[in-house]
Write a protein that holds these residues in place. Structure first.
Motif, PDB file in Angstrom:
ATOM      1  N   VAL A  72      -0.142 -18.888  -3.336  1.00  0.00           N
ATOM      2  CA  VAL A  72      -0.531 -20.420  -3.701  1.00  0.00           C
ATOM      3  C   VAL A  72       0.560 -21.062  -4.523  1.00  0.00           C
ATOM      4  O   VAL A  72       0.866 -22.360  -4.407  1.00  0.00           O
ATOM      5  N   LEU A  73       1.127 -20.286  -5.298  1.00  0.00           N
ATOM      6  CA  LEU A  73       2.045 -20.873  -6.484  1.00  0.00           C
ATOM      7  C   LEU A  73       3.265 -20.983  -5.929  1.00  0.00           C
ATOM      8  O   LEU A  73       3.927 -21.985  -6.206  1.00  0.00           O
ATOM      9  N   LYS A  74       3.978 -19.957  -5.390  1.00  0.00           N
ATOM     10  CA  LYS A  74       5.081 -19.954  -4.963  1.00  0.00           C
ATOM     11  C   LYS A  74       5.471 -21.361  -4.030  1.00  0.00           C
ATOM     12  O   LYS A  74       6.724 -21.802  -4.322  1.00  0.00           O
ATOM     13  N   PRO A  75       4.915 -21.868  -3.008  1.00  0.00           N
ATOM     14  CA  PRO A  75       5.209 -22.866  -2.432  1.00  0.00           C
ATOM     15  C   PRO A  75       5.323 -24.158  -3.136  1.00  0.00           C
ATOM     16  O   PRO A  75       5.998 -25.250  -2.849  1.00  0.00           O
ATOM     17  N   ASP A 127      -6.203 -20.621 -12.098  1.00  0.00           N
ATOM     18  CA  ASP A 127      -6.409 -19.250 -12.404  1.00  0.00           C
ATOM     19  C   ASP A 127      -5.411 -18.167 -11.952  1.00  0.00           C
ATOM     20  O   ASP A 127      -5.211 -17.275 -12.836  1.00  0.00           O
ATOM     21  N   ARG A 128      -4.773 -18.712 -10.902  1.00  0.00           N
ATOM     22  CA  ARG A 128      -3.555 -17.706 -10.568  1.00  0.00           C
ATOM     23  C   ARG A 128      -2.560 -17.784 -11.560  1.00  0.00           C
ATOM     24  O   ARG A 128      -1.872 -16.920 -11.998  1.00  0.00           O
ATOM     25  N   TRP A 129      -2.223 -18.993 -11.926  1.00  0.00           N
ATOM     26  CA  TRP A 129      -1.089 -19.216 -12.960  1.00  0.00           C
ATOM     27  C   TRP A 129      -1.413 -18.470 -14.250  1.00  0.00           C
ATOM     28  O   TRP A 129      -0.709 -17.752 -14.863  1.00  0.00           O
ATOM     29  N   ASN A 163      -5.339 -31.202 -11.508  1.00  0.00           N
ATOM     30  CA  ASN A 163      -5.421 -32.486 -11.089  1.00  0.00           C
ATOM     31  C   ASN A 163      -6.311 -32.776  -9.802  1.00  0.00           C
ATOM     32  O   ASN A 163      -6.082 -33.921  -9.379  1.00  0.00           O
ATOM     33  N   THR A 164      -6.850 -31.960  -9.370  1.00  0.00           N
ATOM     34  CA  THR A 164      -7.919 -32.116  -8.034  1.00  0.00           C
ATOM     35  C   THR A 164      -8.841 -30.732  -8.248  1.00  0.00           C
ATOM     36  O   THR A 164      -8.228 -29.688  -8.761  1.00  0.00           O
ATOM     37  N   PHE A 165      -9.889 -31.016  -7.562  1.00  0.00           N
ATOM     38  CA  PHE A 165     -10.728 -29.881  -7.356  1.00  0.00           C
ATOM     39  C   PHE A 165     -10.943 -29.691  -5.765  1.00  0.00           C
ATOM     40  O   PHE A 165     -11.830 -28.864  -5.487  1.00  0.00           O
ATOM     41  N   ASP A 166     -10.140 -30.156  -5.001  1.00  0.00           N
ATOM     42  CA  ASP A 166     -10.034 -29.898  -3.687  1.00  0.00           C
ATOM     43  C   ASP A 166      -9.480 -28.392  -3.355  1.00  0.00           C
ATOM     44  O   ASP A 166      -8.584 -28.105  -4.153  1.00  0.00           O
ATOM     45  N   ASP A 167      -9.769 -27.837  -2.279  1.00  0.00           N
ATOM     46  CA  ASP A 167      -9.313 -26.644  -1.969  1.00  0.00           C
ATOM     47  C   ASP A 167      -8.013 -26.755  -1.391  1.00  0.00           C
ATOM     48  O   ASP A 167      -7.292 -27.694  -0.994  1.00  0.00           O
TER      49      ASP A 167
END
Length: 167
Positions: A72-75, A127-129, A163-167
Motif C-alpha cells: 500500500v505504501l511503496k506505490p 495504520d501501515r505507516w 485525507n480520505t476514508f475511501d478504500d
C-alpha cells in the motif's frame, strides 16, 4: 472595531536587517532558541538528547525498510529508490526536533498536509505507516520519556495526514 490580529513589535523590521534573530521555539524538551527562522538550535533540544543525525538516520532507515515491502505504501513513493524520500524525512525530523534547518532551506516550509494531498492517505495507509514507524522507533532503544515524546508526535502527525476514508 479594532483589528484583533497581532501587530509587529516596534523596531522588529529594523532588527531583521541586523542579521540572524534569536527566535524562541517551544519543543518537547522545553524552550530552545534558533539562530533565525530555520537556523540551528542554540540550546538543549530533543535532537541532541537522542543523538542527533545518526539517531534520525537509523530511525528513517528502519522505517523505510518496512515501507519497501509494503504493497500500500511503496506505490506512494515516486522514486524506485527510497533514498531521496529517506533523506527528506530525515531532514524534516531533524529540523522539527531542533536540529539544522536544512530541510526548509532546501524545500521551503514543510506544508505536510499539502505535500501528502496527491496521495490517497486513508486509515489503512495511516495504520501501515504507524506500524512501520513503531518498528523503527522500537529498534532505537530510546529512554521512556524520549520514546513517548517522539511517538506522541508521530501518531498525531499520521492521523493529521489522513485525507480520505475511501478504500
Amino acid at each position: 472595531m479594532t483589528d484583533p490580529r497581532p501587530t509587529e513589535p516596534a523596531g522588529a523590521a529594523a532588527a531583521a536587517d541586523q542579521g540572524p534573530v534569536l527566535i524562541p521555539a517551544t519543543g518537547p524538551s522545553g524552550v530552545h532558541l534558533r539562530a533565525g527562522e530555520n537556523g540551528a538550535s542554540l540550546g538543549p533540544s530533543f535532537y541532541r538528547e537522542v543523538g542527533g543525525r545518526p539517531f534520525f538516520e537509523k530511525l528513517v532507515t528502519e522505517f523505510y525498510r518496512g515501507v519497501a515491502g509494503d504493497p500500500v505504501l511503496k506505490p506512494m513513493y515516486p522514486e524506485e529508490d527510497l533514498g531521496p524520500a529517506a533523506e527528506r524525512l530525515t531532514g524534516f525530523l531533524e529540523q522539527y526536533w531542533g536540529g539544522p534547518g536544512t530541510y526548509s532551506e532546501q524545500r521551503g516550509h514543510p506544508r505536510l498536509r499539502q505535500r501528502h494531498q496527491p496521495f490517497k492517505v486513508n486509515p489503512d495507509a495511516r495504520d501501515r505507516w504507524l506500524l512501520h514507524m513503531k518498528t523503527a522507533v522500537d529498534s532505537c532503544d530510546l529512554p521512556p520519556l524520549q520514546r513517548a515524546t517522539l511517538w506522541d508526535y508521530l501518531e498525531r502527525a499520521a492521523h493529521a495526514m489522513v485525507n480520505t476514508f475511501d478504500d
